[in-house]
Write a protein that holds these residues in place. Structure first.
Motif, PDB file in Angstrom:
ATOM      1  N   GLU A   5       0.834  -1.203   0.000  1.00  0.00           N
ATOM      2  CA  GLU A   5       0.000   0.000   0.000  1.00  0.00           C
ATOM      3  C   GLU A   5       0.869   1.253   0.000  1.00  0.00           C
ATOM      4  O   GLU A   5       0.592   2.204  -0.737  1.00  0.00           O
ATOM      5  CB  GLU A   5      -0.934   0.014   1.213  1.00  0.00           C
ATOM      6  CG  GLU A   5      -2.071  -0.964   1.130  1.00  0.00           C
ATOM      7  CD  GLU A   5      -2.977  -0.896   2.342  1.00  0.00           C
ATOM      8  OE1 GLU A   5      -2.522  -0.440   3.421  1.00  0.00           O
ATOM      9  OE2 GLU A   5      -4.145  -1.293   2.228  1.00  0.00           O
ATOM     10  N   ALA A   6       1.908   1.247   0.810  1.00  0.00           N
ATOM     11  CA  ALA A   6       2.810   2.408   0.873  1.00  0.00           C
ATOM     12  C   ALA A   6       3.510   2.624  -0.461  1.00  0.00           C
ATOM     13  O   ALA A   6       3.656   3.769  -0.912  1.00  0.00           O
ATOM     14  CB  ALA A   6       3.832   2.216   1.995  1.00  0.00           C
ATOM     15  N   ALA A   7       3.933   1.555  -1.116  1.00  0.00           N
ATOM     16  CA  ALA A   7       4.610   1.673  -2.411  1.00  0.00           C
ATOM     17  C   ALA A   7       3.661   2.221  -3.471  1.00  0.00           C
ATOM     18  O   ALA A   7       4.047   3.072  -4.287  1.00  0.00           O
ATOM     19  CB  ALA A   7       5.165   0.323  -2.842  1.00  0.00           C
ATOM     20  N   VAL A   8       2.421   1.751  -3.465  1.00  0.00           N
ATOM     21  CA  VAL A   8       1.425   2.242  -4.429  1.00  0.00           C
ATOM     22  C   VAL A   8       1.166   3.724  -4.187  1.00  0.00           C
ATOM     23  O   VAL A   8       1.154   4.525  -5.123  1.00  0.00           O
ATOM     24  CB  VAL A   8       0.120   1.419  -4.331  1.00  0.00           C
ATOM     25  CG1 VAL A   8      -1.017   2.090  -5.085  1.00  0.00           C
ATOM     26  CG2 VAL A   8       0.356   0.003  -4.843  1.00  0.00           C
ATOM     27  N   LEU A   9       0.972   4.090  -2.947  1.00  0.00           N
ATOM     28  CA  LEU A   9       0.709   5.495  -2.626  1.00  0.00           C
ATOM     29  C   LEU A   9       1.901   6.370  -2.995  1.00  0.00           C
ATOM     30  O   LEU A   9       1.738   7.452  -3.573  1.00  0.00           O
ATOM     31  CB  LEU A   9       0.369   5.625  -1.142  1.00  0.00           C
ATOM     32  CG  LEU A   9      -0.351   6.884  -0.702  1.00  0.00           C
ATOM     33  CD1 LEU A   9      -1.582   7.183  -1.550  1.00  0.00           C
ATOM     34  CD2 LEU A   9      -0.747   6.783   0.744  1.00  0.00           C
ATOM     35  N   GLN A  10       3.103   5.907  -2.716  1.00  0.00           N
ATOM     36  CA  GLN A  10       4.303   6.668  -3.081  1.00  0.00           C
ATOM     37  C   GLN A  10       4.376   6.867  -4.588  1.00  0.00           C
ATOM     38  O   GLN A  10       4.686   7.957  -5.069  1.00  0.00           O
ATOM     39  CB  GLN A  10       5.561   5.947  -2.585  1.00  0.00           C
ATOM     40  CG  GLN A  10       6.834   6.727  -2.836  1.00  0.00           C
ATOM     41  CD  GLN A  10       6.870   8.047  -2.075  1.00  0.00           C
ATOM     42  OE1 GLN A  10       6.656   8.076  -0.878  1.00  0.00           O
ATOM     43  NE2 GLN A  10       7.140   9.131  -2.771  1.00  0.00           N
ATOM     44  N   GLN A  11       4.070   5.839  -5.344  1.00  0.00           N
ATOM     45  CA  GLN A  11       4.099   5.954  -6.806  1.00  0.00           C
ATOM     46  C   GLN A  11       3.038   6.954  -7.276  1.00  0.00           C
ATOM     47  O   GLN A  11       3.290   7.751  -8.173  1.00  0.00           O
ATOM     48  CB  GLN A  11       3.875   4.588  -7.463  1.00  0.00           C
ATOM     49  CG  GLN A  11       3.974   4.623  -8.970  1.00  0.00           C
ATOM     50  CD  GLN A  11       5.344   5.047  -9.469  1.00  0.00           C
ATOM     51  OE1 GLN A  11       6.354   4.559  -8.969  1.00  0.00           O
ATOM     52  NE2 GLN A  11       5.393   5.935 -10.436  1.00  0.00           N
ATOM     53  N   LEU A  12       1.868   6.920  -6.673  1.00  0.00           N
ATOM     54  CA  LEU A  12       0.809   7.865  -7.068  1.00  0.00           C
ATOM     55  C   LEU A  12       1.205   9.303  -6.748  1.00  0.00           C
ATOM     56  O   LEU A  12       0.869  10.219  -7.493  1.00  0.00           O
ATOM     57  CB  LEU A  12      -0.519   7.493  -6.406  1.00  0.00           C
ATOM     58  CG  LEU A  12      -1.167   6.228  -6.945  1.00  0.00           C
ATOM     59  CD1 LEU A  12      -2.390   5.857  -6.120  1.00  0.00           C
ATOM     60  CD2 LEU A  12      -1.528   6.376  -8.416  1.00  0.00           C
ATOM     61  N   TRP A  13       1.926   9.513  -5.659  1.00  0.00           N
ATOM     62  CA  TRP A  13       2.409  10.866  -5.352  1.00  0.00           C
ATOM     63  C   TRP A  13       3.397  11.332  -6.404  1.00  0.00           C
ATOM     64  O   TRP A  13       3.515  12.518  -6.673  1.00  0.00           O
ATOM     65  CB  TRP A  13       3.076  10.918  -3.978  1.00  0.00           C
ATOM     66  CG  TRP A  13       2.124  10.992  -2.833  1.00  0.00           C
ATOM     67  CD1 TRP A  13       0.956  11.687  -2.777  1.00  0.00           C
ATOM     68  CD2 TRP A  13       2.252  10.350  -1.570  1.00  0.00           C
ATOM     69  NE1 TRP A  13       0.356  11.506  -1.562  1.00  0.00           N
ATOM     70  CE2 TRP A  13       1.126  10.696  -0.800  1.00  0.00           C
ATOM     71  CE3 TRP A  13       3.218   9.519  -1.028  1.00  0.00           C
ATOM     72  CZ2 TRP A  13       0.935  10.241   0.492  1.00  0.00           C
ATOM     73  CZ3 TRP A  13       3.025   9.068   0.267  1.00  0.00           C
ATOM     74  CH2 TRP A  13       1.899   9.422   1.016  1.00  0.00           C
ATOM     75  N   ARG A  27       4.646   0.900 -13.822  1.00  0.00           N
ATOM     76  CA  ARG A  27       5.554   1.823 -13.149  1.00  0.00           C
ATOM     77  C   ARG A  27       6.102   1.261 -11.839  1.00  0.00           C
ATOM     78  O   ARG A  27       7.203   1.597 -11.427  1.00  0.00           O
ATOM     79  CB  ARG A  27       4.857   3.148 -12.927  1.00  0.00           C
ATOM     80  CG  ARG A  27       4.675   3.917 -14.238  1.00  0.00           C
ATOM     81  CD  ARG A  27       3.913   5.194 -14.018  1.00  0.00           C
ATOM     82  NE  ARG A  27       3.858   6.004 -15.192  1.00  0.00           N
ATOM     83  CZ  ARG A  27       2.822   6.045 -16.032  1.00  0.00           C
ATOM     84  NH1 ARG A  27       1.758   5.286 -15.819  1.00  0.00           N
ATOM     85  NH2 ARG A  27       2.856   6.833 -17.087  1.00  0.00           N
ATOM     86  N   LEU A  28       5.313   0.421 -11.178  1.00  0.00           N
ATOM     87  CA  LEU A  28       5.779  -0.166  -9.922  1.00  0.00           C
ATOM     88  C   LEU A  28       6.913  -1.160 -10.147  1.00  0.00           C
ATOM     89  O   LEU A  28       7.736  -1.357  -9.262  1.00  0.00           O
ATOM     90  CB  LEU A  28       4.619  -0.838  -9.182  1.00  0.00           C
ATOM     91  CG  LEU A  28       3.648   0.112  -8.500  1.00  0.00           C
ATOM     92  CD1 LEU A  28       2.397  -0.633  -8.056  1.00  0.00           C
ATOM     93  CD2 LEU A  28       4.309   0.809  -7.321  1.00  0.00           C
ATOM     94  N   ARG A  63      -5.482   8.495  -8.387  1.00  0.00           N
ATOM     95  CA  ARG A  63      -4.530   9.510  -7.926  1.00  0.00           C
ATOM     96  C   ARG A  63      -4.573   9.538  -6.401  1.00  0.00           C
ATOM     97  O   ARG A  63      -5.573   9.158  -5.783  1.00  0.00           O
ATOM     98  CB  ARG A  63      -4.864  10.881  -8.500  1.00  0.00           C
ATOM     99  CG  ARG A  63      -6.163  11.456  -7.977  1.00  0.00           C
ATOM    100  CD  ARG A  63      -6.407  12.862  -8.486  1.00  0.00           C
ATOM    101  NE  ARG A  63      -7.748  13.276  -8.108  1.00  0.00           N
ATOM    102  CZ  ARG A  63      -8.559  13.951  -8.880  1.00  0.00           C
ATOM    103  NH1 ARG A  63      -8.182  14.339 -10.079  1.00  0.00           N
ATOM    104  NH2 ARG A  63      -9.756  14.274  -8.459  1.00  0.00           N
ATOM    105  N   ALA A  64      -3.491  10.001  -5.828  1.00  0.00           N
ATOM    106  CA  ALA A  64      -3.461  10.148  -4.369  1.00  0.00           C
ATOM    107  C   ALA A  64      -4.481  11.197  -3.961  1.00  0.00           C
ATOM    108  O   ALA A  64      -4.681  12.190  -4.666  1.00  0.00           O
ATOM    109  CB  ALA A  64      -2.060  10.551  -3.915  1.00  0.00           C
ATOM    110  N   ALA A  65      -5.138  10.976  -2.838  1.00  0.00           N
ATOM    111  CA  ALA A  65      -6.187  11.889  -2.376  1.00  0.00           C
ATOM    112  C   ALA A  65      -5.612  13.166  -1.782  1.00  0.00           C
ATOM    113  O   ALA A  65      -6.336  14.131  -1.582  1.00  0.00           O
ATOM    114  CB  ALA A  65      -7.079  11.192  -1.355  1.00  0.00           C
TER     115      ALA A  65
END
Length: 116
Positions: A5-13, A27-28, A63-65
């Motif tokens: 989850e953290a990796a996905v969120l970081q990529q979205l940022w 991209r991941l 996208r990140a919220a």
């Protein structure tokens, strides 16, 4: 939040625009990560209000919220709302700060938001 989850969120940022699940998977660059697993993680992040779904024609983009600071503040607000004694929690948090510059910034914020 788990590692994935953290990796996905970081990529979205890191993404300037919302991305599809397939684009995010590329991209991941995690060979063992499957598309359905990624979509499950995205659904959980959407449910936690950390990620937003954006409809674009027939596709869904993500996208990140909010940025990291906004999401951290939301997490703290959520924790405070579940506390039995919010004042005690805030007191413990503030008393644990040992950075004089941060203490000064906290005072400045309180002065700016002081309400009668």
């Amino acid at each position: 939040m788990g590692d994935l989850e953290a990796a996905v969120l970081q990529q979205l940022w890191n993404e300037p625009q919302p991305v599809t699940g397939r684009e995010l998977l590329e991209r991941l660059a995690r060979p063992s990560l499957g598309y359905t697993t990624l979509m499950t993680v995205l659904k959980r992040l959407v449910d936690k209000q950390l990620v937003e779904r954006v409809s674009e024609g027939r596709s869904i983009r993500y996208r990140a919220a909010g940025d990291l600071d906004e999401l951290t503040a939301q997490a703290i607000e959520g924790l405070l709302s579940s506390a039995q004694d919010r004042q005690a929690v805030l007191a413990h948090l503030i008393e644990s700060v040992d950075d004089p510059a941060l203490v000064a910034e906290l005072r400045a914020v309180l002065d700016r938001t002081d309400r009668p």
